[in-house]
Motif scaffolding. Sequence first.
Motif, PDB file in Angstrom:
ATOM      1  N   THR A 153       0.850  -1.190   0.000  1.00 29.94           N
ATOM      2  CA  THR A 153       0.000   0.000   0.000  1.00 29.94           C
ATOM      3  C   THR A 153       0.884   1.238   0.000  1.00 29.94           C
ATOM      4  OG1 THR A 153      -0.119   0.109   2.417  1.00 29.94           O
ATOM      5  CG2 THR A 153      -1.757  -1.266   1.296  1.00 29.94           C
ATOM      6  N   ALA A 154       0.229   2.400  -0.029  1.00 29.17           N
ATOM      7  CA  ALA A 154       0.977   3.661  -0.052  1.00 29.17           C
ATOM      8  C   ALA A 154       1.883   3.793   1.161  1.00 29.17           C
ATOM      9  CB  ALA A 154       0.010   4.835  -0.131  1.00 29.17           C
ATOM     10  N   GLY A 155       1.440   3.293   2.294  1.00 22.95           N
ATOM     11  CA  GLY A 155       2.242   3.437   3.511  1.00 22.95           C
ATOM     12  C   GLY A 155       2.906   2.172   3.998  1.00 22.95           C
ATOM     13  N   HIS A 156       2.801   1.100   3.190  1.00 20.04           N
ATOM     14  CA  HIS A 156       3.379  -0.182   3.628  1.00 20.04           C
ATOM     15  C   HIS A 156       3.854  -0.975   2.421  1.00 20.04           C
ATOM     16  CE1 HIS A 156       3.922  -3.798   6.059  1.00 20.04           C
ATOM     17  NE2 HIS A 156       3.266  -4.455   5.131  1.00 20.04           N
ATOM     18  N   GLN A 157       5.132  -1.234   2.357  1.00 15.78           N
ATOM     19  CA  GLN A 157       5.712  -1.998   1.254  1.00 15.78           C
ATOM     20  C   GLN A 157       6.020  -3.420   1.716  1.00 15.78           C
ATOM     21  OE1 GLN A 157       6.273  -1.330  -2.018  1.00 15.78           O
ATOM     22  NE2 GLN A 157       6.997  -3.443  -2.210  1.00 15.78           N
ATOM     23  N   VAL A 158       5.461  -4.400   1.027  1.00 11.61           N
ATOM     24  CA  VAL A 158       5.747  -5.802   1.325  1.00 11.61           C
ATOM     25  C   VAL A 158       7.069  -6.181   0.677  1.00 11.61           C
ATOM     26  CG1 VAL A 158       4.982  -8.184   1.025  1.00 11.61           C
ATOM     27  CG2 VAL A 158       3.305  -6.391   1.495  1.00 11.61           C
ATOM     28  N   GLU A 159       7.964  -6.745   1.449  1.00 12.48           N
ATOM     29  CA  GLU A 159       9.260  -7.180   0.942  1.00 12.48           C
ATOM     30  C   GLU A 159       9.204  -8.661   0.572  1.00 12.48           C
ATOM     31  OE1 GLU A 159      11.560  -5.088   0.333  1.00 12.48           O
ATOM     32  OE2 GLU A 159      10.626  -3.377   1.361  1.00 12.48           O
ATOM     33  N   PRO A 160      10.021  -9.096  -0.388  1.00 13.42           N
ATOM     34  CA  PRO A 160      10.003 -10.507  -0.809  1.00 13.42           C
ATOM     35  C   PRO A 160      10.201 -11.483   0.351  1.00 13.42           C
ATOM     36  CG  PRO A 160      11.274  -9.199  -2.359  1.00 13.42           C
ATOM     37  CD  PRO A 160      10.927  -8.283  -1.223  1.00 13.42           C
ATOM     38  N   GLU A 161      11.065 -11.106   1.298  1.00  7.84           N
ATOM     39  CA  GLU A 161      11.315 -12.020   2.419  1.00  7.84           C
ATOM     40  C   GLU A 161      10.148 -12.090   3.391  1.00  7.84           C
ATOM     41  OE1 GLU A 161      13.514  -8.081   3.238  1.00  7.84           O
ATOM     42  OE2 GLU A 161      13.204  -9.459   1.551  1.00  7.84           O
ATOM     43  N   ASP A 162       9.158 -11.189   3.244  1.00  9.66           N
ATOM     44  CA  ASP A 162       7.980 -11.199   4.116  1.00  9.66           C
ATOM     45  C   ASP A 162       6.937 -12.221   3.669  1.00  9.66           C
ATOM     46  OD1 ASP A 162       9.079  -9.080   5.544  1.00  9.66           O
ATOM     47  OD2 ASP A 162       8.049  -7.557   4.343  1.00  9.66           O
ATOM     48  N   VAL A 163       7.059 -12.738   2.447  1.00 14.35           N
ATOM     49  CA  VAL A 163       6.028 -13.613   1.878  1.00 14.35           C
ATOM     50  C   VAL A 163       6.227 -15.044   2.389  1.00 14.35           C
ATOM     51  CG1 VAL A 163       5.004 -14.501  -0.243  1.00 14.35           C
ATOM     52  CG2 VAL A 163       5.920 -12.162  -0.174  1.00 14.35           C
ATOM     53  N   PRO A 164       5.258 -15.589   3.133  1.00 14.10           N
ATOM     54  CA  PRO A 164       5.398 -16.956   3.649  1.00 14.10           C
ATOM     55  C   PRO A 164       5.110 -17.997   2.575  1.00 14.10           C
ATOM     56  CG  PRO A 164       3.307 -16.034   4.337  1.00 14.10           C
ATOM     57  CD  PRO A 164       4.030 -14.932   3.609  1.00 14.10           C
ATOM     58  N   ALA A 165       5.499 -19.217   2.832  1.00 18.05           N
ATOM     59  CA  ALA A 165       5.366 -20.280   1.830  1.00 18.05           C
ATOM     60  C   ALA A 165       3.915 -20.536   1.449  1.00 18.05           C
ATOM     61  CB  ALA A 165       6.005 -21.562   2.355  1.00 18.05           C
ATOM     62  N   ASP A 166       2.994 -20.463   2.406  1.00 13.21           N
ATOM     63  CA  ASP A 166       1.606 -20.796   2.083  1.00 13.21           C
ATOM     64  C   ASP A 166       0.935 -19.729   1.216  1.00 13.21           C
ATOM     65  OD1 ASP A 166       1.735 -19.239   4.563  1.00 13.21           O
ATOM     66  OD2 ASP A 166      -0.435 -19.454   4.641  1.00 13.21           O
ATOM     67  N   ALA A 167       1.566 -18.568   1.065  1.00 10.31           N
ATOM     68  CA  ALA A 167       1.013 -17.525   0.196  1.00 10.31           C
ATOM     69  C   ALA A 167       1.251 -17.821  -1.277  1.00 10.31           C
ATOM     70  CB  ALA A 167       1.620 -16.173   0.554  1.00 10.31           C
ATOM     71  N   VAL A 168       2.207 -18.710  -1.571  1.00  9.01           N
ATOM     72  CA  VAL A 168       2.585 -18.956  -2.965  1.00  9.01           C
ATOM     73  C   VAL A 168       2.504 -20.427  -3.367  1.00  9.01           C
ATOM     74  CG1 VAL A 168       4.069 -16.931  -3.052  1.00  9.01           C
ATOM     75  CG2 VAL A 168       5.033 -19.114  -2.329  1.00  9.01           C
ATOM     76  N   THR A 169       2.092 -21.292  -2.443  1.00 11.88           N
ATOM     77  CA  THR A 169       1.978 -22.719  -2.754  1.00 11.88           C
ATOM     78  C   THR A 169       0.601 -23.218  -2.361  1.00 11.88           C
ATOM     79  OG1 THR A 169       2.933 -23.312  -0.598  1.00 11.88           O
ATOM     80  CG2 THR A 169       4.434 -23.203  -2.471  1.00 11.88           C
ATOM     81  N   SER A 170       0.082 -24.152  -3.137  1.00 11.00           N
ATOM     82  CA  SER A 170      -1.216 -24.736  -2.813  1.00 11.00           C
ATOM     83  C   SER A 170      -1.029 -25.939  -1.901  1.00 11.00           C
ATOM     84  CB  SER A 170      -1.946 -25.153  -4.092  1.00 11.00           C
ATOM     85  OG  SER A 170      -1.168 -26.070  -4.830  1.00 11.00           O
ATOM     86  N   SER A 171      -2.106 -26.319  -1.231  1.00  7.94           N
ATOM     87  CA  SER A 171      -2.064 -27.490  -0.358  1.00  7.94           C
ATOM     88  C   SER A 171      -2.221 -28.758  -1.188  1.00  7.94           C
ATOM     89  CB  SER A 171      -3.183 -27.407   0.680  1.00  7.94           C
ATOM     90  OG  SER A 171      -4.448 -27.465   0.038  1.00  7.94           O
ATOM     91  N   GLY A 172      -2.132 -29.900  -0.542  1.00  7.68           N
ATOM     92  CA  GLY A 172      -2.265 -31.167  -1.244  1.00  7.68           C
ATOM     93  C   GLY A 172      -3.623 -31.340  -1.901  1.00  7.68           C
ATOM     94  N   SER A 173      -4.660 -30.787  -1.280  1.00 12.90           N
ATOM     95  CA  SER A 173      -6.005 -30.903  -1.836  1.00 12.90           C
ATOM     96  C   SER A 173      -6.376 -29.721  -2.716  1.00 12.90           C
ATOM     97  CB  SER A 173      -7.036 -31.008  -0.708  1.00 12.90           C
ATOM     98  OG  SER A 173      -7.093 -29.785   0.022  1.00 12.90           O
ATOM     99  N   GLY A 174      -5.687 -28.583  -2.518  1.00 10.82           N
ATOM    100  CA  GLY A 174      -6.087 -27.359  -3.196  1.00 10.82           C
ATOM    101  C   GLY A 174      -7.261 -26.674  -2.532  1.00 10.82           C
TER     102      GLY A 174
END
Length: 238
Positions: A153-174
């Motif tokens: 956002t305008a006042g908050h920048q997400v850094e690459p190292e802030d992204v957890p694994a579950d944000a970018v990977t699906s579960s076994g069932s989806g």
Amino acid sequence: MNNSVGNAARLLGAGLRALLVLTLICGVVYPLAVTGIAQALFNDKANGSEIKDRSGQVVGSSLIGQTYNLPKNDPNDAEEAARPDLRWFQPRPSNGLGSNSVNTQYSLILSGATNRSADNGAVNGVCTKDAEEGTLCAQVLAAKEAVIADNSTAGHQVEPEDVPADAVTSSGSGLDPNISPEYAKLQVHRVAEQNKFDVKQVEKLVADHTTGRTLGFMGEPRVNVLELNIALKALSKS
């Protein structure tokens, strides 16, 4: 001869009586007993772990994840990519889901995993931007870029190292209904901005809907996305 006929009749009669008794026990008494016990002692779980909103309407199950996307520009375009509705907390990706192509009379979603290895698309064990399209590395990198772009956002920048694994990977069932507290917290600033809430209000929602490890040692802390979004909707109406 008469003895043979009599023995056969007795055996047939015993078999029919056993069939009748076992049918009543296994087909009537046992199912009714199990159903009765389940409804009496585990009513919520026996009915599918339903989640209701404040009006009492069933809006989903705590066991099955949901997507929160914007309507398609063309509902008939199967190739149009889904766009997340950024007003809501987003679940994990569901890359393993498939569509029903066998019996098209029914609109079904098929549960499943991507079945790709952890290093699929990697070069010397490292995922790079040159990863081949369609590989797990390419999916993860694209999802990471989207998470950073959507949640900054305008006042908050997400850094690459802030992204957890579950944000970018699906579960076994989806269909995982939960996300990690880290992923929920990463979305707080975006949700607050989109809904014009104070960040601390949204942070409190996440804290209130964070569940710890089962029995204190099994599994990981988690946040049920549907329950969190129901609370978010209630906050917007208050």
